[in-house]
Design an enzyme around this catalytic site. Structure first.
Site, PDB file in Angstrom:
ATOM      1  N   GLU A  87      -5.846 -11.317   0.022  1.00  0.00           N
ATOM      2  CA  GLU A  87      -6.745 -10.738   1.032  1.00  0.00           C
ATOM      3  C   GLU A  87      -8.209 -10.746   0.597  1.00  0.00           C
ATOM      4  O   GLU A  87      -8.933  -9.781   0.816  1.00  0.00           O
ATOM      5  CB  GLU A  87      -6.311  -9.302   1.366  1.00  0.00           C
ATOM      6  N   GLU A  94       0.798  -1.236   0.000  1.00  0.00           N
ATOM      7  CA  GLU A  94       0.000   0.000   0.000  1.00  0.00           C
ATOM      8  C   GLU A  94       0.829   1.284   0.000  1.00  0.00           C
ATOM      9  O   GLU A  94       0.641   2.151   0.846  1.00  0.00           O
ATOM     10  CB  GLU A  94      -0.960  -0.040   1.204  1.00  0.00           C
TER      11      GLU A  94
HETATM   12  O1  9MR Z   1      -6.600  -8.058   8.963  1.00  0.00           O
HETATM   13  C1  9MR Z   1      -5.679  -7.205   9.585  1.00  0.00           C
HETATM   14  C2  9MR Z   1      -6.235  -6.758  10.937  1.00  0.00           C
HETATM   15  O2  9MR Z   1      -6.331  -7.846  11.823  1.00  0.00           O
HETATM   16  C3  9MR Z   1      -5.369  -5.645  11.509  1.00  0.00           C
HETATM   17  O3  9MR Z   1      -5.986  -5.145  12.678  1.00  0.00           O
HETATM   18  C4  9MR Z   1      -5.198  -4.556  10.478  1.00  0.00           C
HETATM   19  C5  9MR Z   1      -4.334  -3.434  11.017  1.00  0.00           C
HETATM   20  O4  9MR Z   1      -4.333  -2.342  10.171  1.00  0.00           O
HETATM   21  O5  9MR Z   1      -4.609  -5.082   9.297  1.00  0.00           O
HETATM   22  C6  9MR Z   1      -5.445  -6.014   8.695  1.00  0.00           C
HETATM   23  O6  9MR Z   1      -4.908  -6.464   7.478  1.00  0.00           O
HETATM   24  C7  9MR Z   1      -4.682  -5.489   6.465  1.00  0.00           C
HETATM   25  C8  9MR Z   1      -3.544  -5.993   5.623  1.00  0.00           C
HETATM   26  O7  9MR Z   1      -2.416  -6.238   6.420  1.00  0.00           O
HETATM   27  C9  9MR Z   1      -3.188  -5.007   4.522  1.00  0.00           C
HETATM   28  N1  9MR Z   1      -4.360  -4.692   3.733  1.00  0.00           N
HETATM   29  C10 9MR Z   1      -5.526  -4.259   4.454  1.00  0.00           C
HETATM   30  C11 9MR Z   1      -5.889  -5.310   5.512  1.00  0.00           C
HETATM   31  C12 9MR Z   1      -7.161  -4.913   6.229  1.00  0.00           C
HETATM   32  O8  9MR Z   1      -6.976  -3.732   6.949  1.00  0.00           O
END
Ligand code: 9MR
Length: 299
Positions: free
Chosen positions: A213, A107
């Protein structure tokens, strides 16, 4: 009461690839400048490998889930670069030969296509991106290296920016091998046509395409919803279409499809957005949903 045995059985039996949702992120793996935290990560990795799963590392760099010491790091650009190198190479060395592929960078772009003003950009400049890929490749030349981002199908501006970055990196032989198209999608959008054309644009650049994802929201607008069979069928249909489109990519460019969790009870979406939603393959009782059945049918 959640059934741990059933949870494990789903993980063991239904998937052939494993991605850690949080514990391979910088704040978890590298909590202090001179401390790396391996035990939990090693345990998960060894378990996955013992079950013959492929392991996908997520993520070496991100602007979120950074340890405080890293955010507060003091130094000139050469010192920042040295810190970046140590971070990436210590991790890649540690997991060499076990982690098959890395999301090197997650990102890095804003929705308007500009480069996000992350700590890396601020202190090293835009060249931090190519440096990160080179450092990872030096540490583990066999690893498949990905750039991973969201809204790349939906948002042309962002996609164009990522495409031009990748074209530029490839022209200069920077080791980047794949694109993670985060599939945080919904039953309403993006359209199948848009998803197909984004996949094509990236594999035509010579990149492996990872539908990463994946979750399919039933309630992207956060309304009061009633969970009807009609909604579940729409979700199943979307899953079916996305999977079939993915399979139309030439095999050499297919890396795989990763779900962001398996049961609705563990999805990040309801708590993150504060809304009711049911985006995954299994329901809160670990029962397969229509989305699961249609996905299987598509394979
Ligand atoms: O699923 C993840 C969640 O448990 C965390 O709290 C969060 C923190 O920002 O990150 C989530 O995963 C993210 C991923 O690492 C990158 N793309 C977006 C995902 C959803 O926020």
């Amino acid at each position: 009461m959640l059934d741990g045995t059933r949870n494990k059985e789903i993980i063991d039996r239904q998937f052939n690839s494993f991605t850690p949702e949080n514990i391979f992120k910088p704040n978890s793996l590298h909590p202090e400048e001179n401390t790396f935290n391996w035990p939990e990560a090693d345990q998960m990795l060894d378990y996955a490998l013992s079950q013959n799963k492929r392991f996908h590392g997520h993520t070496l760099l991100w602007h979120n889930q950074l340890p405080l010491w890293m955010e507060n790091f003091q130094g000139n650009s050469a010192e920042w670069e040295a810190m970046l190198k140590t971070h990436i190479q210590t991790i890649c060395h540690h997991f060499k030969g076990k982690v098959k592929a890395w999301d090197v960078l997650n990102e890095a772009f804003n929705e308007d296509g500009s480069l996000r003003n992350s700590i890396w950009k601020q202190h090293i400049g835009a060249s931090y991106i190519e440096k990160a890929f080179v450092f990872a490749h030096e540490a583990d030349p066999e690893a498949i290296l990905f750039y991973n981002d969201f809204n790349l199908a939906l948002n042309d501006k962002k996609r164009d920016a990522v495409v031009s970055l990748i074209r530029n990196l490839k022209q200069r032989n920077i080791p980047i091998h794949g694109i993670g198209l985060q599939m945080h999608i919904s039953i309403y959008y993006p359209s199948n046509v848009v998803i197909a054309s984004a996949m094509k644009e990236f594999y035509q650049l010579g990149l492996k395409v990872h539908l990463s994802e994946l979750d399919i929201s039933l309630n992207p607008r956060g309304l009061d919803i009633e969970l009807t069979d009609k909604l579940l069928q729409k979700q199943a249909q979307k899953m079916y279409s996305v999977s079939l489109l993915y399979q139309q990519i030439p095999k050499a460019y297919q890396y795989g499809i990763t779900f962001w969790g398996h049961s609705d009870v563990h999805s990040w979406i309801p708590s993150f957005f504060g809304r009711e939603d049911y985006p995954l393959l299994f329901d809160a009782n670990y029962k397969a949903k229509p989305m699961y059945c249609k996905f299987l049918e598509s394979l």
